[in-house]
Design a protein around this motif. Sequence first.
Motif, PDB file in Angstrom:
ATOM      1  N   GLU A 515       0.823  -1.211   0.000  1.00 54.54           N
ATOM      2  CA  GLU A 515       0.000   0.000   0.000  1.00 54.54           C
ATOM      3  C   GLU A 515       0.854   1.257   0.000  1.00 54.54           C
ATOM      4  OE1 GLU A 515      -2.574  -0.251   3.316  1.00 54.54           O
ATOM      5  OE2 GLU A 515      -3.760  -1.924   2.530  1.00 54.54           O
ATOM      6  N   SER A 516       1.906   1.249   0.815  1.00 62.51           N
ATOM      7  CA  SER A 516       2.780   2.425   0.865  1.00 62.51           C
ATOM      8  C   SER A 516       3.423   2.687  -0.485  1.00 62.51           C
ATOM      9  CB  SER A 516       3.858   2.232   1.932  1.00 62.51           C
ATOM     10  OG  SER A 516       3.279   2.099   3.211  1.00 62.51           O
ATOM     11  N   ASN A 517       3.864   1.614  -1.133  1.00 65.59           N
ATOM     12  CA  ASN A 517       4.485   1.767  -2.449  1.00 65.59           C
ATOM     13  C   ASN A 517       3.485   2.308  -3.468  1.00 65.59           C
ATOM     14  OD1 ASN A 517       6.719   1.369  -4.324  1.00 65.59           O
ATOM     15  ND2 ASN A 517       5.494  -0.293  -5.175  1.00 65.59           N
ATOM     16  N   HIS A 518       2.258   1.758  -3.431  1.00 69.19           N
ATOM     17  CA  HIS A 518       1.216   2.232  -4.365  1.00 69.19           C
ATOM     18  C   HIS A 518       0.872   3.709  -4.121  1.00 69.19           C
ATOM     19  CE1 HIS A 518      -2.299   2.056  -6.930  1.00 69.19           C
ATOM     20  NE2 HIS A 518      -3.011   2.584  -5.947  1.00 69.19           N
ATOM     21  N   LYS A 519       0.721   4.078  -2.827  1.00 63.90           N
ATOM     22  CA  LYS A 519       0.407   5.478  -2.508  1.00 63.90           C
ATOM     23  C   LYS A 519       1.537   6.408  -2.905  1.00 63.90           C
ATOM     24  CE  LYS A 519      -2.669   4.437   1.388  1.00 63.90           C
ATOM     25  NZ  LYS A 519      -2.858   4.551   2.849  1.00 63.90           N
ATOM     26  N   LEU A 520       2.783   5.965  -2.673  1.00 60.63           N
ATOM     27  CA  LEU A 520       3.928   6.802  -3.021  1.00 60.63           C
ATOM     28  C   LEU A 520       3.986   7.056  -4.517  1.00 60.63           C
ATOM     29  CD1 LEU A 520       6.458   8.259  -2.098  1.00 60.63           C
ATOM     30  CD2 LEU A 520       7.712   6.103  -2.310  1.00 60.63           C
ATOM     31  N   LEU A 521       3.764   5.992  -5.300  1.00 60.34           N
ATOM     32  CA  LEU A 521       3.762   6.169  -6.752  1.00 60.34           C
ATOM     33  C   LEU A 521       2.636   7.099  -7.194  1.00 60.34           C
ATOM     34  CD1 LEU A 521       4.498   2.496  -7.928  1.00 60.34           C
ATOM     35  CD2 LEU A 521       6.054   4.457  -8.003  1.00 60.34           C
ATOM     36  N   ALA A 522       1.449   6.949  -6.571  1.00 56.76           N
ATOM     37  CA  ALA A 522       0.313   7.821  -6.921  1.00 56.76           C
ATOM     38  C   ALA A 522       0.604   9.271  -6.567  1.00 56.76           C
ATOM     39  CB  ALA A 522      -0.949   7.344  -6.213  1.00 56.76           C
ATOM     40  N   GLN A 523       1.223   9.474  -5.380  1.00 57.88           N
ATOM     41  CA  GLN A 523       1.542  10.845  -4.969  1.00 57.88           C
ATOM     42  C   GLN A 523       2.578  11.481  -5.885  1.00 57.88           C
ATOM     43  OE1 GLN A 523       2.789  10.514  -0.917  1.00 57.88           O
ATOM     44  NE2 GLN A 523       0.715  10.141  -0.123  1.00 57.88           N
ATOM     45  N   ILE A 524       3.580  10.675  -6.275  1.00 55.89           N
ATOM     46  CA  ILE A 524       4.595  11.210  -7.199  1.00 55.89           C
ATOM     47  C   ILE A 524       3.953  11.598  -8.523  1.00 55.89           C
ATOM     48  CG2 ILE A 524       6.642  10.599  -8.543  1.00 55.89           C
ATOM     49  CD1 ILE A 524       7.513   8.848  -6.159  1.00 55.89           C
ATOM     50  N   GLY A 525       3.091  10.722  -9.053  1.00 59.93           N
ATOM     51  CA  GLY A 525       2.422  11.039 -10.315  1.00 59.93           C
ATOM     52  C   GLY A 525       1.548  12.263 -10.214  1.00 59.93           C
ATOM     53  N   GLU A 526       0.768  12.351  -9.121  1.00 60.78           N
ATOM     54  CA  GLU A 526      -0.108  13.502  -8.952  1.00 60.78           C
ATOM     55  C   GLU A 526       0.688  14.794  -8.801  1.00 60.78           C
ATOM     56  OE1 GLU A 526      -3.399  15.748  -8.796  1.00 60.78           O
ATOM     57  OE2 GLU A 526      -3.257  13.619  -9.298  1.00 60.78           O
ATOM     58  N   ARG A 527       1.804  14.719  -8.068  1.00 57.71           N
ATOM     59  CA  ARG A 527       2.626  15.916  -7.894  1.00 57.71           C
ATOM     60  C   ARG A 527       3.228  16.372  -9.215  1.00 57.71           C
ATOM     61  NH1 ARG A 527       6.933  17.130  -3.088  1.00 57.71           N
ATOM     62  NH2 ARG A 527       7.619  19.168  -3.845  1.00 57.71           N
ATOM     63  N   LEU A 528       3.692  15.410 -10.022  1.00 57.01           N
ATOM     64  CA  LEU A 528       4.245  15.778 -11.336  1.00 57.01           C
ATOM     65  C   LEU A 528       3.169  16.421 -12.206  1.00 57.01           C
ATOM     66  CD1 LEU A 528       6.478  12.657 -12.092  1.00 57.01           C
ATOM     67  CD2 LEU A 528       7.244  14.966 -11.487  1.00 57.01           C
ATOM     68  N   ARG A 529       1.957  15.822 -12.176  1.00 58.78           N
ATOM     69  CA  ARG A 529       0.866  16.417 -12.969  1.00 58.78           C
ATOM     70  C   ARG A 529       0.509  17.800 -12.456  1.00 58.78           C
ATOM     71  NH1 ARG A 529      -0.837  10.998 -12.794  1.00 58.78           N
ATOM     72  NH2 ARG A 529      -2.107  11.389 -10.949  1.00 58.78           N
ATOM     73  N   ALA A 530       0.468  17.977 -11.130  1.00 54.12           N
ATOM     74  CA  ALA A 530       0.149  19.293 -10.569  1.00 54.12           C
ATOM     75  C   ALA A 530       1.214  20.319 -10.931  1.00 54.12           C
ATOM     76  CB  ALA A 530       0.019  19.181  -9.042  1.00 54.12           C
ATOM     77  N   GLU A 531       2.491  19.879 -10.880  1.00 53.35           N
ATOM     78  CA  GLU A 531       3.561  20.816 -11.243  1.00 53.35           C
ATOM     79  C   GLU A 531       3.450  21.240 -12.695  1.00 53.35           C
ATOM     80  OE1 GLU A 531       7.178  18.877 -10.280  1.00 53.35           O
ATOM     81  OE2 GLU A 531       7.052  19.291  -8.117  1.00 53.35           O
ATOM     82  N   ARG A 532       3.125  20.259 -13.563  1.00 53.14           N
ATOM     83  CA  ARG A 532       2.966  20.610 -14.983  1.00 53.14           C
ATOM     84  C   ARG A 532       1.788  21.568 -15.173  1.00 53.14           C
ATOM     85  NH1 ARG A 532       4.483  15.067 -15.851  1.00 53.14           N
ATOM     86  NH2 ARG A 532       2.302  14.436 -15.878  1.00 53.14           N
ATOM     87  N   ARG A 533       0.673  21.288 -14.451  1.00 52.11           N
ATOM     88  CA  ARG A 533      -0.476  22.192 -14.581  1.00 52.11           C
ATOM     89  C   ARG A 533      -0.135  23.588 -14.091  1.00 52.11           C
ATOM     90  NH1 ARG A 533      -3.402  17.723 -12.551  1.00 52.11           N
ATOM     91  NH2 ARG A 533      -3.440  18.689 -10.478  1.00 52.11           N
ATOM     92  N   LEU A 534       0.514  23.677 -12.934  1.00 52.76           N
ATOM     93  CA  LEU A 534       0.853  24.998 -12.380  1.00 52.76           C
ATOM     94  C   LEU A 534       1.822  25.738 -13.283  1.00 52.76           C
ATOM     95  CD1 LEU A 534       1.212  24.093  -8.592  1.00 52.76           C
ATOM     96  CD2 LEU A 534      -0.619  25.410  -9.667  1.00 52.76           C
ATOM     97  N   THR A 535       2.810  25.001 -13.820  1.00 51.67           N
ATOM     98  CA  THR A 535       3.770  25.640 -14.728  1.00 51.67           C
ATOM     99  C   THR A 535       3.059  26.175 -15.956  1.00 51.67           C
ATOM    100  OG1 THR A 535       5.523  24.162 -13.957  1.00 51.67           O
ATOM    101  CG2 THR A 535       5.869  25.284 -16.058  1.00 51.67           C
ATOM    102  N   HIS A 536       2.161  25.360 -16.515  1.00 53.21           N
ATOM    103  CA  HIS A 536       1.422  25.818 -17.702  1.00 53.21           C
ATOM    104  C   HIS A 536       0.541  27.014 -17.376  1.00 53.21           C
ATOM    105  CE1 HIS A 536      -1.731  25.795 -20.814  1.00 53.21           C
ATOM    106  NE2 HIS A 536      -0.786  25.312 -21.602  1.00 53.21           N
ATOM    107  N   GLN A 537      -0.165  26.956 -16.221  1.00 48.37           N
ATOM    108  CA  GLN A 537      -1.038  28.071 -15.849  1.00 48.37           C
ATOM    109  C   GLN A 537      -0.250  29.343 -15.586  1.00 48.37           C
ATOM    110  OE1 GLN A 537      -3.232  26.619 -12.488  1.00 48.37           O
ATOM    111  NE2 GLN A 537      -4.376  25.096 -13.675  1.00 48.37           N
TER     112      GLN A 537
END
Length: 955
Positions: A515-537
């Motif tokens: 579970e920790s590994n799955h959550k960590l991967l999800a958090q990393i992916g979400e953070r990368l997507r959020a960073e891309r969205r914020l950079t674009h905005q």
Amino acid sequence: MADEGLLAQLGVPSSGLAGMLVETLPTGSRLVVRWRDASGREGNAATAGAAHLMDRSARLLAGEAVTAASDEILETWTADDETRIAIAAALAEALPVASQQAWLALVRRTVSATLASIRAQARIESLQKSERLQQALYEIADLAGSGLEMQDMLRRIHSVVGRLMYARNFYIVLYDDAARTLRFLYFADQIDAFKSEPDRAIPIGDMPSSLTVGLLLHGEPLRGPSEEIRDKLGIVRDPEHGPDSEDWLGVLMRREGRVSGAIVVQSYDHPASYSDEDRVLLEFVAQHIQTALDRKYAQVELERRVGERTRELQRANEELQAEIIERQRGEELQRALYKIAEFTANADSLERFYAQAHAVVDELLYARNFYIAMLSADGRHLEFPYSVDERESQRKTRRLSSGLTEYVLATGQPLLAHRADIATLEAEGKVRSFGEQAYCWLGVPLFRGETVVGVITVQSYHEGVGFTLRDQELMTFVAHQIGSSLQRKLAQDDLKAAHLELEQRVDERTRELEESNHKLLAQIGERLRAERRLTHQALHDALTGLPNRAHLLDRMNEAIARAIDDPAFKFAVLFLDLDRFKLVNDSVGHASGDEMLVEAGSRIVSAVRPDDVVARLGGDEFAVLVEGVEGAEAAEKLAARILRALGAPVWIAGRELFPAASLGIAMWQPRYRSGEELLRDADAAMYRAKALGRGRSAVFDEHMREHAMRLLDLEADLRRAINRDDFEPWYQPIVRLSDSKVIGHEALLRWNHEQRGVLAPGDFMGLGEDSGLIEQVDWMLYQQVAMELSAGGEGYVSVNVSPRHFRSADFADRLLRMLDVCGADSRRLRIEITEVALLDDAPRALRMLRTLRDHGVLAQLDDFGTGFSALSYLHNFPIATLKIDRSFVAGLHGESSPESMAVTRAILALASALGIETIGEGIETDAQRLALRDLGCEYGQGYLFGHPVPATQRG
């Protein structure tokens, strides 16, 4: 105005009744419809730009005789239901009489039918409201007979009232007029944090400043803002009684003619939320709520009595059962002893053994409340592996303390204690009771070898059920048998538990890691997507999706760095501004304006090269970074391509629009150090393109740079001049043409520049308007003129008022306050305005001019004849004087004499007919003076009579 929502339901276009009718007239026509029904209620519907028809339609409706102009249609009639209707239309082009009559017939049918539909809809809404009230009363009656708890019922009643009126803030109080106390039975509020206690009676003397108490003592409903109600009741405000509301409505509940309570609704946000109709409705509902409460209280009282009787019967039955059990215990004792011995040998688990032992004990004595307590492995806690209790459904592990169980553990001796014995032990400080107190408590120790490891306990909560020493002996024997079994079972269970625990821990740890590994991967992916969205905005415009100013500046700074490293690299910046874009926003709306901006961005992108950067800077401004451009000629060709792409027609909001833009070009030069500098110069070039006639491009050059620097220096000088008060009025006389007598002066602004000497407004007015500083300068001039007037003298002084001042709602009041503070006679001051000042907001301009006229400040219309020169201005606005523009005066002699003479004669005839004075401007020769005098002009102004001079040189 007409109800647009209701009209839309009737099939009328969204533009309303007036819009539907004006569509049958020539394009550009305007129209107003007014009506008054038999009860005197009035309404109207008007198209945009029809303000001047509002007064004419009102006069028609009032029965006045109004003469229609050649381009107007005026008509009134009375419908079958006695509704009086008036219509006023201004035609964009004349219509034949037959067409007008046909159109009027159509209008009569359409308007009469529409108003009849509106009245029918109103009647339907009234019936629907009555139906909702009836449904609400049925619901209240049903709630009174339901099985809901009181608070649940009141919440339902609150919901019912909320469907009848605004009731997010709602409470019910009950009042005892004999005891003079009140209880807040229910209280719901969005802001006030007060918590009601339905059973708490509050003396009204404790709440002298409460509106609720005031309502109860007043004896009549109250409605309005909290402050007004307090004034009416003579109550002072007390913040402890909650925040003030914009509208407060309270009605009384009565029982047999006496006040028994009140219901209150209130709104903190919207004044006049409640009407008299709401008050009557709430009074009616309040009495039904009172009836529902009475029924509910009667039901609650009946249920209470039934419950008490039921509990009495239960107690009697329990006592009887205890007596029967006591008689049977003797017979069962011997049989139970054999069973216990058998269970200790055959039980397959401790849990089953505990249950079987409990069953045997229960056959021998009262064991409805039975538990086994064991000392934990660390000796610090008390665990309960088995517990059955009628008062405590579950016994949780607890730390060792001073309870009865711990007392047996500590002494190693059985304890038989009744309520009095327990109280004695507590008084001596030896024990402390936990949970429900027992009437009789019996506990015996469990031994493992010579060590006490637990306690077996039975207890009774009833006075009729107790334990004896015989019961204690039996329990001691049972405890001995259980202790022997425990010693064997615990060893086996501990081994099994150890294996199970190990397997469980391995499984749990594996799942946790997964579970920790799955959550960590999800958090990393979400953070990368959020960073891309914020950079674009952060780097793109939200409306067009194009790069924004920050993105463009980053790219420009990269291009500058490259150009510094590589002198052969060239680039340019194109700064583009849509022409007359504000007109699009003002005419078809901001949503359509946004649509045009998106389309403009798309067209610019389509016109440039794939590697060029197109950015939206904000508003209607765009910029293009063109890298690798050979020179200004190539940049101009690209600019022409962009302007052609933008110039193609586009359909927006049902209209064909023809966008246009002005474009400035700044080529890379080594002197530039940042993208901001390039944008600044491209912006300056764009304004040069606008000045040259819009819809074109201009390249920034050294001349523009020098001009920009001069303007920058001049603006700095202007700001310093404001701080030093370097401005003063120069006065030019205004004379009567018949005898050249001076009757007043015009105060003209002059700037005493520290280096360039005296400057006329033409040298700095444009800069002052652009920077917004001219308003401060004007008020400095007005202050000096007011001080000059306060010194006395004869004749009036006129001052020029920019249209910017008329955009400020307090201009007239501020000017009058200044005159009053200075002690100046307001009748000696006149203001000179242009027609532009009347165009922006005609109603506001009219209010200002009337305010000033009422205080003696008259208005003079400057440069008349050069603008729109609309007769409606002279008719509608309180204009005292027309100033004939100098261009007509100069043309009274020479080749243009006939035309100038005709225009001047027409202006003078118009002014004479309206009773308006006239002043000829720019009179420089005696021939011009005589010509104006002979045409009927009364007054004149110009170099012939005197040049502008400072106040110290005025005669």
